[in-house]
Design a protein around this motif. Structure first.
Motif, PDB file in Angstrom:
ATOM      1  N   VAL A 255       0.834  -1.208   0.000  1.00 12.32           N
ATOM      2  CA  VAL A 255       0.000   0.000   0.000  1.00 12.32           C
ATOM      3  C   VAL A 255       0.869   1.260   0.000  1.00 12.32           C
ATOM      4  O   VAL A 255       0.575   2.232  -0.717  1.00 12.32           O
ATOM      5  N   LEU A 256       1.950   1.246   0.772  1.00 14.14           N
ATOM      6  CA  LEU A 256       2.846   2.402   0.798  1.00 14.14           C
ATOM      7  C   LEU A 256       3.499   2.616  -0.566  1.00 14.14           C
ATOM      8  O   LEU A 256       3.685   3.760  -1.003  1.00 14.14           O
ATOM      9  N   GLN A 257       3.862   1.524  -1.250  1.00  7.14           N
ATOM     10  CA  GLN A 257       4.425   1.651  -2.595  1.00  7.14           C
ATOM     11  C   GLN A 257       3.458   2.366  -3.529  1.00  7.14           C
ATOM     12  O   GLN A 257       3.850   3.229  -4.314  1.00  7.14           O
ATOM     13  N   VAL A 258       2.189   1.983  -3.444  1.00  4.75           N
ATOM     14  CA  VAL A 258       1.180   2.594  -4.311  1.00  4.75           C
ATOM     15  C   VAL A 258       1.009   4.071  -3.968  1.00  4.75           C
ATOM     16  O   VAL A 258       0.983   4.929  -4.854  1.00  4.75           O
ATOM     17  N   ARG A 259       0.926   4.374  -2.688  1.00  5.03           N
ATOM     18  CA  ARG A 259       0.715   5.763  -2.273  1.00  5.03           C
ATOM     19  C   ARG A 259       1.898   6.641  -2.653  1.00  5.03           C
ATOM     20  O   ARG A 259       1.723   7.767  -3.132  1.00  5.03           O
ATOM     21  N   VAL A 260       3.125   6.129  -2.452  1.00  9.36           N
ATOM     22  CA  VAL A 260       4.310   6.897  -2.839  1.00  9.36           C
ATOM     23  C   VAL A 260       4.317   7.135  -4.343  1.00  9.36           C
ATOM     24  O   VAL A 260       4.609   8.235  -4.821  1.00  9.36           O
ATOM     25  N   GLY A 261       3.968   6.089  -5.129  1.00  8.11           N
ATOM     26  CA  GLY A 261       3.947   6.225  -6.577  1.00  8.11           C
ATOM     27  C   GLY A 261       2.936   7.254  -7.049  1.00  8.11           C
ATOM     28  O   GLY A 261       3.241   8.100  -7.902  1.00  8.11           O
ATOM     29  N   VAL A 262       1.736   7.229  -6.482  1.00  5.64           N
ATOM     30  CA  VAL A 262       0.683   8.164  -6.889  1.00  5.64           C
ATOM     31  C   VAL A 262       1.056   9.600  -6.524  1.00  5.64           C
ATOM     32  O   VAL A 262       0.923  10.523  -7.331  1.00  5.64           O
ATOM     33  N   VAL A 263       1.544   9.797  -5.294  1.00  8.61           N
ATOM     34  CA  VAL A 263       1.937  11.144  -4.863  1.00  8.61           C
ATOM     35  C   VAL A 263       3.113  11.659  -5.687  1.00  8.61           C
ATOM     36  O   VAL A 263       3.161  12.830  -6.075  1.00  8.61           O
ATOM     37  N   LEU A 264       4.073  10.770  -6.005  1.00  9.37           N
ATOM     38  CA  LEU A 264       5.238  11.174  -6.788  1.00  9.37           C
ATOM     39  C   LEU A 264       4.836  11.652  -8.174  1.00  9.37           C
ATOM     40  O   LEU A 264       5.285  12.707  -8.632  1.00  9.37           O
ATOM     41  N   PHE A 265       3.966  10.903  -8.861  1.00 14.00           N
ATOM     42  CA  PHE A 265       3.580  11.295 -10.211  1.00 14.00           C
ATOM     43  C   PHE A 265       2.707  12.550 -10.196  1.00 14.00           C
ATOM     44  O   PHE A 265       2.756  13.355 -11.122  1.00 14.00           O
ATOM     45  N   TYR A 266       1.912  12.720  -9.143  1.00 13.24           N
ATOM     46  CA  TYR A 266       1.157  13.964  -9.005  1.00 13.24           C
ATOM     47  C   TYR A 266       2.124  15.145  -8.842  1.00 13.24           C
ATOM     48  O   TYR A 266       1.942  16.206  -9.443  1.00 13.24           O
ATOM     49  N   PHE A 267       3.186  14.917  -8.054  1.00 14.31           N
ATOM     50  CA  PHE A 267       4.183  15.964  -7.827  1.00 14.31           C
ATOM     51  C   PHE A 267       4.900  16.320  -9.127  1.00 14.31           C
ATOM     52  O   PHE A 267       5.125  17.493  -9.429  1.00 14.31           O
ATOM     53  N   ILE A 268       5.276  15.289  -9.912  1.00 16.54           N
ATOM     54  CA  ILE A 268       5.945  15.528 -11.186  1.00 16.54           C
ATOM     55  C   ILE A 268       5.032  16.293 -12.140  1.00 16.54           C
ATOM     56  O   ILE A 268       5.461  17.200 -12.850  1.00 16.54           O
ATOM     57  N   PHE A 269       3.743  15.921 -12.144  1.00 15.52           N
ATOM     58  CA  PHE A 269       2.787  16.535 -13.066  1.00 15.52           C
ATOM     59  C   PHE A 269       2.512  17.994 -12.695  1.00 15.52           C
ATOM     60  O   PHE A 269       2.485  18.885 -13.555  1.00 15.52           O
TER      61      PHE A 269
END
Length: 279
Positions: A255-269
């Motif tokens: 779950v943490l992997q998914v949350r980090v991935g989603v937040v990271l791509f939102y940050f990049i975008f």
């Protein structure tokens, strides 16, 4: 969006990302060193599970973006994924690299302590900067290059062997395991830098939703992860199943992997990593 609100949102997003990333590293390290009676969970299985959850999470976000209409969701996914195969295929490259990277991080944390891993993995800032310069044509100032050199020096100092006569202060990991972990995290740094800049380049060239792009990325990541799992852990999967060794800690890691991935791509975008030293 006003400048002050944008700045505040940027730092809030960055703070959330830092907290979640640190939590992920510590939890992942704990899960790979935890001694249990049964078999340890398969890292390749955790990667596949994370991709599935990421696809589901991004699908729900697209669903929310379109006023929670199922018909609108189906239309968007069909138009953006099925009817644009060439645009979708562009995500195969970063998806494959991210899948490799995620598996390497499990290898690294199985052979390095959390502190060494966390500091060494910051070299991805350097690789991201280098790929930003070469692929996106960005320019870095003197202060930014100096920051990167200081970062490299810090990573080198972490790897410097400690001299102590007290055996209790020595690491329990052998030099061979440490070398494997170090090579894994260094490879992950280069793959992370390239894949991140490549993904940012794709986002800038198209007007697709970042969540649709993440679904495309997740679909390829799931396929590549599944192939890798069957190739390297196929026998163990057939014997004890894909979810062997799973427990509460394992589910927390996924779950943490998914949350980090989603937040990271939102940050990049929202705040493209054109200037890696800025953050």
């Amino acid at each position: 969006m006003s400048s002050s609100l944008s700045t505040r949102l940027k730092y809030v997003s960055l703070g959330v990302l830092v907290v979640q990333t640190t939590s992920l590293v510590l939890t992942m390290r704990y899960s790979r060193t935890l001694k249990e009676d049964g078999p340890r969970y398969l890292a390749s299985s955790a990667v596949v599970s994370a991709e599935l959850l990421k696809i589901l999470a991004c699908t729900l976000l697209v669903f929310r973006e379109h006023s929670k209409y199922v018909r609108a969701l189906n239309q968007v996914l069909k138009e953006e994924i099925v009817n644009k195969p060439m645009e979708t295929m562009k995500l195969a490259v970063p998806a494959g690299i991210y899948t490799l990277q995620n598996n390497l991080l499990y290898v690294a944390l199985s052979n390095l302590d959390a502190a060494t891993y966390q500091v060494t993995y910051q070299l991805k800032i350097l690789t991201t900067a280098l790929f930003s310069v070469t692929m996106l044509g960005k320019r870095l100032g003197c202060n930014q290059w100096l920051s990167l050199l200081i970062l490299m020096a810090g990573v080198a100092l972490v790897q410097w062997p400690a001299e102590s006569a007290d055996a209790s202060q020595q690491t329990s990991l052998s030099a061979g395991f440490q070398f494997v972990g170090l090579m894994a995290v260094l490879t992950a740094c280069f793959s992370s830098g390239f894949a991140g800049v490549y993904f940012e380049k794709i986002l800038k060239e198209t007007k697709q939703s970042v969540w649709v792009r993440n679904i495309q990325l997740g679909l390829f990541g799931f396929v590549f992860g599944l192939i890798g799992m069957l190739m390297y852990d196929g026998q163990r999967v057939r014997e004890s199943g894909m979810f062997q060794g799973y427990n509460k800690i394992t589910f927390t890691v996924v779950v943490l992997q998914v949350r980090v991935g989603v937040v990271l791509f939102y940050f990049i975008f929202m705040f493209p990593l054109c200037d890696p030293c800025e953050y």
